[in-house]
Scaffold this motif. Sequence first.
Motif, PDB file in Angstrom:
ATOM      1  N   TYR A  39       0.793  -1.123  -0.143  1.00 35.76           N
ATOM      2  CA  TYR A  39      -0.046  -0.066  -0.171  1.00 35.76           C
ATOM      3  C   TYR A  39       0.847   1.125  -0.134  1.00 35.76           C
ATOM      4  O   TYR A  39       0.747   2.250  -0.617  1.00 35.76           O
ATOM      5  N   MET A  40       2.024   1.193   0.868  1.00 32.57           N
ATOM      6  CA  MET A  40       2.679   2.544   0.920  1.00 32.57           C
ATOM      7  C   MET A  40       3.483   2.778  -0.216  1.00 32.57           C
ATOM      8  O   MET A  40       3.433   3.792  -0.661  1.00 32.57           O
ATOM      9  N   ASN A  41       3.851   1.421  -0.925  1.00 29.00           N
ATOM     10  CA  ASN A  41       5.086   1.644  -2.162  1.00 29.00           C
ATOM     11  C   ASN A  41       3.847   2.108  -3.460  1.00 29.00           C
ATOM     12  O   ASN A  41       4.223   2.684  -4.367  1.00 29.00           O
ATOM     13  N   ASN A  42       2.665   1.625  -3.391  1.00 28.82           N
ATOM     14  CA  ASN A  42       1.719   1.968  -4.283  1.00 28.82           C
ATOM     15  C   ASN A  42       1.704   3.331  -4.389  1.00 28.82           C
ATOM     16  O   ASN A  42       1.206   4.373  -5.400  1.00 28.82           O
ATOM     17  N   LEU A  43       1.294   3.883  -3.182  1.00 29.82           N
ATOM     18  CA  LEU A  43       1.144   5.473  -2.942  1.00 29.82           C
ATOM     19  C   LEU A  43       2.235   6.271  -3.372  1.00 29.82           C
ATOM     20  O   LEU A  43       2.067   7.470  -4.057  1.00 29.82           O
ATOM     21  N   ASP A  44       3.439   5.747  -3.186  1.00 30.54           N
ATOM     22  CA  ASP A  44       4.649   6.359  -3.660  1.00 30.54           C
ATOM     23  C   ASP A  44       4.730   6.414  -5.241  1.00 30.54           C
ATOM     24  O   ASP A  44       5.106   7.316  -5.844  1.00 30.54           O
ATOM     25  N   THR A  45       4.413   5.281  -5.714  1.00 27.18           N
ATOM     26  CA  THR A  45       4.542   5.252  -7.200  1.00 27.18           C
ATOM     27  C   THR A  45       3.562   6.007  -7.869  1.00 27.18           C
ATOM     28  O   THR A  45       3.448   6.520  -8.966  1.00 27.18           O
ATOM     29  N   GLN A  46       2.194   6.102  -7.272  1.00 27.70           N
ATOM     30  CA  GLN A  46       1.106   7.117  -8.046  1.00 27.70           C
ATOM     31  C   GLN A  46       1.422   8.502  -7.642  1.00 27.70           C
ATOM     32  O   GLN A  46       0.502   9.456  -8.003  1.00 27.70           O
ATOM     33  N   TYR A  49       1.944   9.586  -2.040  1.00 31.10           N
ATOM     34  CA  TYR A  49       2.605   9.246  -0.602  1.00 31.10           C
ATOM     35  C   TYR A  49       2.599  10.279   0.331  1.00 31.10           C
ATOM     36  O   TYR A  49       1.785  10.620   1.361  1.00 31.10           O
ATOM     37  N   GLN A  50       3.132  11.590   0.046  1.00 33.87           N
ATOM     38  CA  GLN A  50       3.301  12.704   0.596  1.00 33.87           C
ATOM     39  C   GLN A  50       1.815  13.526   1.075  1.00 33.87           C
ATOM     40  O   GLN A  50       1.785  13.517   2.207  1.00 33.87           O
ATOM     41  N   GLU A  51       1.044  13.228  -0.007  1.00 38.94           N
ATOM     42  CA  GLU A  51      -0.262  13.991   0.346  1.00 38.94           C
ATOM     43  C   GLU A  51      -0.787  12.977   1.561  1.00 38.94           C
ATOM     44  O   GLU A  51      -1.648  13.671   2.432  1.00 38.94           O
ATOM     45  N   TYR A  52      -1.069  11.947   1.061  1.00 44.81           N
ATOM     46  CA  TYR A  52      -1.727  10.924   2.308  1.00 44.81           C
ATOM     47  C   TYR A  52      -1.070  10.767   3.677  1.00 44.81           C
ATOM     48  O   TYR A  52      -1.590  10.554   4.515  1.00 44.81           O
ATOM     49  N   MET A  53       0.090  11.008   3.487  1.00 48.21           N
ATOM     50  CA  MET A  53       1.198  10.929   5.011  1.00 48.21           C
ATOM     51  C   MET A  53       0.647  12.183   5.526  1.00 48.21           C
ATOM     52  O   MET A  53       0.297  12.299   6.633  1.00 48.21           O
ATOM     53  N   ASP A  54       0.475  13.456   4.847  1.00 43.89           N
ATOM     54  CA  ASP A  54       0.363  14.712   5.580  1.00 43.89           C
ATOM     55  C   ASP A  54      -1.210  14.883   6.086  1.00 43.89           C
ATOM     56  O   ASP A  54      -1.389  15.475   7.094  1.00 43.89           O
ATOM     57  N   ASN A  55      -2.225  14.353   5.196  1.00 40.17           N
ATOM     58  CA  ASN A  55      -3.487  14.557   5.564  1.00 40.17           C
ATOM     59  C   ASN A  55      -3.907  13.463   6.564  1.00 40.17           C
ATOM     60  O   ASN A  55      -5.111  13.307   7.003  1.00 40.17           O
ATOM     61  N   GLY A  56      -3.050  12.577   6.666  1.00 39.12           N
ATOM     62  CA  GLY A  56      -3.377  11.490   7.738  1.00 39.12           C
ATOM     63  C   GLY A  56      -4.070  10.061   7.079  1.00 39.12           C
ATOM     64  O   GLY A  56      -4.331   9.188   8.146  1.00 39.12           O
TER      65      GLY A  56
END
Length: 246
Positions: A39-46, A49-56
């Motif tokens: 899941y984390m790697n897919n966020l990074d590929t797409q 990652y930073q947006e989903y990390m920042d908004n929780g």
Amino acid sequence: MHIYKFSYDSRQDALNSLANYYQISVDILRSKLSDIFNYMNNLDTQGFYQEYMDNGMMLVEIMYLLNPNLRITDDLKIRISFYHRCITNGQQSWFEDGLLNSVDGIASFMHKVTALVPEIKNMNIRIESLQNIIREKGFNEEKSEIDGINGFYRLKDAKSSIGFDIPEVFDKYDYHKIKALILSVLKPTVVKFYVERKANKLDHILKNYWDLVLDDKAVTKSGANAGRGKTIPSSQIEKIIYLNRE
């Protein structure tokens, strides 16, 4: 009151900390790691990652993957361990005053090392000058009085960070002679200590731990201002590790 304790002596130690927080067994957490990392790697590929990390949202999804019924009480205390790399005489008494911020710490350090190496007294190095250099430098554009004690999130990072032993004021300015004297009598040391954090810092801790667990083989030299200018009392020192000279 429930204490959520985070510690990173090793990857296993970090997984134990995360399992304690998510209120599941380590075996269950391990069984879900592949899903979480994918899941984390897919966020990074797409590129999210930073947006989903920042908004929780990343932490919310990880919670659903691990324990969708997680309930965190308001009556909680958060403790997190950091690992401070320094140089000492190899005696526990070195830390009887605890760990000090950068400005007070350099004064304490000079008093201790001068007692071990009397020759330093003849070098006319003013402690006030060293303190002023630190004040002028600052850290992250903060006032130096609220800097330190600094530490790493992982034990392995502190152990591998050669050059962090000596106070950096000696590394960046023309104090080569005193640096050589200090290195001749003191030994590299890692101090594990804990600090308490407010509940609103929990997401920040979780983000760091998931990032580090995901990339555990990597070594980072990025530390944190763990003490924020306050003395870490000796009662919060958990472990002292004396290292061999690299």
